[in-house]
Design an enzyme around this catalytic site. Structure first.
Site, PDB file in Angstrom:
ATOM      1  N   GLY A 143       0.768  -1.312  -0.038  1.00 56.48           N
ATOM      2  CA  GLY A 143      -0.035   0.009  -0.075  1.00 56.48           C
ATOM      3  C   GLY A 143       0.942   1.266   0.042  1.00 56.48           C
ATOM      4  N   THR A 195       3.108   4.811   1.396  1.00 53.99           N
ATOM      5  CA  THR A 195       4.102   4.684   2.152  1.00 53.99           C
ATOM      6  C   THR A 195       3.614   5.156   3.553  1.00 53.99           C
ATOM      7  OG1 THR A 195       5.766   5.075   0.354  1.00 53.99           O
ATOM      8  CG2 THR A 195       6.391   6.080   2.286  1.00 53.99           C
ATOM      9  N   GLU A 196       2.670   6.248   3.608  1.00 56.01           N
ATOM     10  CA  GLU A 196       2.131   6.923   4.910  1.00 56.01           C
ATOM     11  C   GLU A 196       1.742   5.862   5.791  1.00 56.01           C
ATOM     12  OE1 GLU A 196       3.227   9.840   5.905  1.00 56.01           O
ATOM     13  OE2 GLU A 196       2.324   8.846   7.600  1.00 56.01           O
ATOM     14  N   GLY A 243       2.550   2.445   5.415  1.00 49.46           N
ATOM     15  CA  GLY A 243       3.560   1.535   5.711  1.00 49.46           C
ATOM     16  C   GLY A 243       4.332   1.981   7.013  1.00 49.46           C
ATOM     17  N   GLU A 278       5.630  -3.347   1.005  1.00 47.04           N
ATOM     18  CA  GLU A 278       5.572  -2.851  -0.543  1.00 47.04           C
ATOM     19  C   GLU A 278       4.895  -1.713  -0.813  1.00 47.04           C
ATOM     20  OE1 GLU A 278       7.125  -4.534  -3.079  1.00 47.04           O
ATOM     21  OE2 GLU A 278       7.655  -6.238  -1.827  1.00 47.04           O
ATOM     22  N   CYS A 338       2.174   0.151  -8.894  1.00 47.86           N
ATOM     23  CA  CYS A 338       3.062   1.017  -8.056  1.00 47.86           C
ATOM     24  C   CYS A 338       4.385   0.946  -8.919  1.00 47.86           C
ATOM     25  CB  CYS A 338       3.067  -0.204  -6.911  1.00 47.86           C
ATOM     26  SG  CYS A 338       3.740  -1.830  -7.318  1.00 47.86           S
TER      27      CYS A 338
HETATM   28  P1  NAP Z   1      -3.187   2.445   1.433  1.00 48.28           P
HETATM   29  O1  NAP Z   1      -4.387   3.438   1.705  1.00 48.28           O
HETATM   30  O2  NAP Z   1      -2.063   2.389   2.282  1.00 48.28           O
HETATM   31  O3  NAP Z   1      -4.043   1.119   1.895  1.00 48.28           O
HETATM   32  C1  NAP Z   1      -3.544  -0.136   1.771  1.00 48.28           C
HETATM   33  C2  NAP Z   1      -4.273  -0.961   2.598  1.00 48.28           C
HETATM   34  O4  NAP Z   1      -3.835  -0.839   3.964  1.00 48.28           O
HETATM   35  C3  NAP Z   1      -5.772  -0.829   2.907  1.00 48.28           C
HETATM   36  O5  NAP Z   1      -6.378  -2.165   3.117  1.00 48.28           O
HETATM   37  C4  NAP Z   1      -5.937  -0.006   3.913  1.00 48.28           C
HETATM   38  O6  NAP Z   1      -7.150  -0.195   4.421  1.00 48.28           O
HETATM   39  C5  NAP Z   1      -4.913  -0.348   5.100  1.00 48.28           C
HETATM   40  N1  NAP Z   1      -4.645   0.378   5.804  1.00 48.28           N
HETATM   41  C6  NAP Z   1      -4.874   1.743   6.081  1.00 48.28           C
HETATM   42  N2  NAP Z   1      -4.393   2.121   7.296  1.00 48.28           N
HETATM   43  C7  NAP Z   1      -3.972   1.043   8.002  1.00 48.28           C
HETATM   44  C8  NAP Z   1      -3.489   1.035   9.185  1.00 48.28           C
HETATM   45  N3  NAP Z   1      -3.293   2.198  10.047  1.00 48.28           N
HETATM   46  N4  NAP Z   1      -2.938  -0.082   9.688  1.00 48.28           N
HETATM   47  C9  NAP Z   1      -3.204  -1.121   8.890  1.00 48.28           C
HETATM   48  N5  NAP Z   1      -3.567  -1.292   7.653  1.00 48.28           N
HETATM   49  C10 NAP Z   1      -4.192  -0.083   7.251  1.00 48.28           C
HETATM   50  O7  NAP Z   1      -2.875   2.224  -0.135  1.00 48.28           O
HETATM   51  P2  NAP Z   1      -3.779   2.169  -1.360  1.00 48.28           P
HETATM   52  O8  NAP Z   1      -4.286   3.410  -1.408  1.00 48.28           O
HETATM   53  O9  NAP Z   1      -4.680   0.901  -1.214  1.00 48.28           O
HETATM   54  O10 NAP Z   1      -2.876   1.655  -2.476  1.00 48.28           O
HETATM   55  C11 NAP Z   1      -2.038   2.480  -3.265  1.00 48.28           C
HETATM   56  C12 NAP Z   1      -0.689   2.557  -2.850  1.00 48.28           C
HETATM   57  O11 NAP Z   1      -0.269   1.221  -2.796  1.00 48.28           O
HETATM   58  C13 NAP Z   1       0.123   3.384  -3.618  1.00 48.28           C
HETATM   59  O12 NAP Z   1       1.039   4.201  -2.996  1.00 48.28           O
HETATM   60  C14 NAP Z   1       0.964   2.305  -4.642  1.00 48.28           C
HETATM   61  O13 NAP Z   1       2.275   2.569  -5.070  1.00 48.28           O
HETATM   62  C15 NAP Z   1       1.129   1.376  -3.300  1.00 48.28           C
HETATM   63  N6  NAP Z   1       1.403   0.061  -4.000  1.00 48.28           N
HETATM   64  C16 NAP Z   1       2.556  -0.194  -3.832  1.00 48.28           C
HETATM   65  C17 NAP Z   1       2.796  -1.829  -4.494  1.00 48.28           C
HETATM   66  C18 NAP Z   1       4.217  -2.218  -4.214  1.00 48.28           C
HETATM   67  O14 NAP Z   1       4.539  -3.663  -4.514  1.00 48.28           O
HETATM   68  N7  NAP Z   1       5.145  -1.810  -3.770  1.00 48.28           N
HETATM   69  C19 NAP Z   1       2.092  -2.516  -5.110  1.00 48.28           C
HETATM   70  C20 NAP Z   1       0.911  -1.838  -5.124  1.00 48.28           C
HETATM   71  C21 NAP Z   1       0.635  -0.725  -4.636  1.00 48.28           C
HETATM   72  P3  NAP Z   1      -8.710   0.479   4.077  1.00 48.28           P
HETATM   73  O15 NAP Z   1      -8.269   1.476   2.919  1.00 48.28           O
HETATM   74  O16 NAP Z   1      -9.425  -0.567   3.308  1.00 48.28           O
HETATM   75  O17 NAP Z   1      -9.123   1.420   5.026  1.00 48.28           O
END
Ligand code: NAP
Length: 536
Positions: A236, A238-239, A241, A258, A293
């Site tokens: 997901g 960076t913030e 993470g 990731e 990503c």
């Molecule tokens: P995200 O907002 O960070 O959310 C990812 C997951 O984390 C969701 O299931 C979210 O839940 C959960 N989450 C949120 N706050 C949390 C916390 N405090 N504790 C535990 N889990 C929590 O990311 P996204 O918007 O879904 O994805 C887009 C980002 O992912 C982009 O920055 C992209 O580059 C990155 N990404 C990286 C890779 C890689 O392999 N490096 C691959 C794909 C995507 P909810 O949203 O359901 O509340």
């Protein structure tokens, strides 16, 4: 909603310890192609459900761990076959909720099953402990075995952009190696993933695979903090993470992250700008509406080739068809989330306001109801400042800045300027030249004359450096997150010389000299320790 989806697929409910739990608190799962009509609903489970899932995973762990890799593999292969039978319908549901075109949705589902099958094979190689007996550094121990053991219950937290495949990056190696798993799907696209995991879980022992839909800040956080969870695999932003790493510290968990990227593509002066090259750069920038990503997020082109490049790149991008997710002629669909859509509109507006040249291109298919969905046309931005947000931050949208450069030192400094370090690419007709430039880029992966290799080379380690992540996925590298080393070392003869402890031997020397004194022939005093031995 189309009636051919099984009703239970349309509400993502928790599946814990072999049972579906009813959670009355729900949120709509929006349709990215039609903001007015939801695709389904997601349960907003509370911390108590996360706790129940972690407990169920803990209870199921010893028996799952103790199965042979072959027996576990047989169960997982049967579960993969059951999902495969439903793959077309699951892919369609995924396309509807995530806004990705059917072709990409199929890849997400089928790629996940292929990954699971490959881990079933890979872990068989890990089952035999490494035998180090007799090697230098192991002394006279005649048992020196290093076992790869599953770390325990693992939490896998996934994003919405490629919800099934990226979740399987954690699920597949964990289950295959003997971990039990709790999955937290992203609330924006949880339906197909939850349905798929339930199909699998029903064929596995209760508690081996659990799903807890809900808000990340509630159930995600609860899982990360839970003492029964021994590893967290997160994909997901960076913030998020950073928050997860901090929350996991309280119980000293293994954490794989990731995270986001801002991948630069560097087109050198000697690059071959043929159709294949341009096509790969266009696909690498706009694939899945820029929501991958490792998509190209900024393109640096040597000034001597920049005009030619912009012309050819824009012409190719103009042929991208933007349409409804189920339109077989569409290349990209709407953006998944309203927030992503609003962010894309803002970035375009700010680039225009700052005086950049913004070209909106692509073909708008009749299937796309442009004003009712999160549709953003491919957008090429030139004459933009190097420190603009669109250049330095991750846009996660089909908007690509193209920036000229003069020297390689300069472009490498620009590429390395951000805190991201996921993927990158270098383009040149001279492979050695490309590789020399690649070696200076700070990134987990650098591709030469290609960019979209992130998911398609499954044995090559994939992941980010700096604030793009921790750890690597793919092949044996994934197994490092969900296994621990367990060294078993010993002697068949207890009187053997312990290896490597001569310098720490004051107690043993003392006790053995006492024993020697006791056993010494009558009248013979036991030998006193030397001064050196006393002070050692
Ligand atoms: P995200 O907002 O960070 O959310 C990812 C997951 O984390 C969701 O299931 C979210 O839940 C959960 N989450 C949120 N706050 C949390 C916390 N405090 N504790 C535990 N889990 C929590 O990311 P996204 O918007 O879904 O994805 C887009 C980002 O992912 C982009 O920055 C992209 O580059 C990155 N990404 C990286 C890779 C890689 O392999 N490096 C691959 C794909 C995507 P909810 O949203 O359901 O509340």
């Amino acid at each position: 909603m189309r009636s051919h989806f099984p009703t239970e697929w349309l509400t993502a409910l928790p599946y814990v310890g072999g049972r579906t739990l009813n959670v009355p608190d729900r949120a709509a799962v929006a349709d990215p192609a039609d903001r007015g009509t939801p695709v389904g609903a997601v349960a907003l489970a509370g911390r108590e459900v996360a706790d129940a899932a972690a407990q169920a995973a803990r209870a199921a762990f010893p028996a799952w761990r103790d199965l042979s890799a072959t027996r576990r593999g047989d169960l997982l292969l049967a579960a993969a076959d059951a999902v495969q039978a439903q793959a077309p319908l699951l892919a369609e549901l995924l396309a509807r909720e995530a806004g990705k075109v059917l072709h990409d949705a199929r890849g997400d589902v089928l790629g996940s099953l292929a990954m699971l099958r490959s881990f079933v094979q890979l872990v068989r190689d890990l089952e035999q402990p490494e035998n180090l007996a007799g090697r230098p550094g192991t002394g006279q121990a005649d048992v020196v075995r290093v076992r790869h053991v599953p770390v325990g219950p693992a939490a896998v937290i996934g994003p919405w952009n490629t919800p099934v495949f990226l979740t399987f990056n954690g699920v597949a190696p964990s289950l295959a190696s003997g971990c039990t798993v709790v999955v937290k799907p992203a609330a924006e696209a949880p339906l197909a993933l939850t349905a798929l995991l339930r199909l699998m879980a029903e064929l596995l022992p209760a508690g081996v695979l659990n799903v807890v839909p809900g808000r990340g800040s509630v159930v995600g956080q609860a899982l990360v903090e839970h003492p029964a969870i021994r590893a967290v695999m997160f994909t997901g932003g960076t913030e998020t993470g950073r928050r997860i790493q901090a929350a996991a510290a309280g119980t000293v968990k293994k954490v794989a992250l990731e995270l986001g990227g801002n991948d630069p593509a560097i087109v050198l002066a000697d690059a071959r700008l043929d159709d294949r090259t341009i096509t790969e750069l266009v696909a690498g920038s706009f694939g899945m509406s820029g929501q991958i990503c490792f998509n190209i997020k900024r393109i640096y082109v040597h000034r001597s080739r920049c005009d030619e490049f912009v012309e050819r790149f824009t012409a190719a991008a103009s042929r991208i068809v933007v349409g409804a997710p189920l339109d077989p002629d569409a290349h990209i669909g709407p953006m998944t989330t309203p927030d992503g859509y609003a962010n894309a509109q803002r970035l375009i507006r700010e680039a225009q306001d700052a005086g950049a040249v913004v070209r909106t291109v692509g073909v708008r298919a009749a299937s796309a109801r442009w004003d009712e969905g999160n549709y953003v046309a491919p957008t090429v931005v030139t004459d933009i400042a190097r420190d603009a947000e669109l250049v330095l931050e991750e846009q996660f949208a089909p908007i690509i800045p193209i920036i000229p450069f003069d020297t390689e030192d300069e472009v490498i400094a620009e590429a390395n300027r951000t805190e991201f370090g996921l993927a990158s690419s270098v383009w040149s007709s001279d492979l050695a030249h490309a590789e020399a430039v690649a070696a200076r880029i700070e990134a987990g992966n650098t591709y030469l004359n290609a960019h979209r290799l992130g998911a398609s080379v499954p044995l090559v380690p994939f992941g980010g450096i700096k604030q793009s992540g921790l750890g690597r996925t793919h092949g044996m590298h994934s197994l490092e997150h969900c296994t621990e080393l367990h060294a078993i070392v010993g002697f068949s003869d207890a009187s053997a010389q312990l290896p490597g402890i001569e310098q720490w031997s004051s107690i043993t020397d003392h006790l053995s000299s006492d024993a020697a004194a006791t056993e010494a022939p009558t009248g013979e005093p036991a030998q006193e320790p030397t001064e050196e031995e006393v002070t050692a």
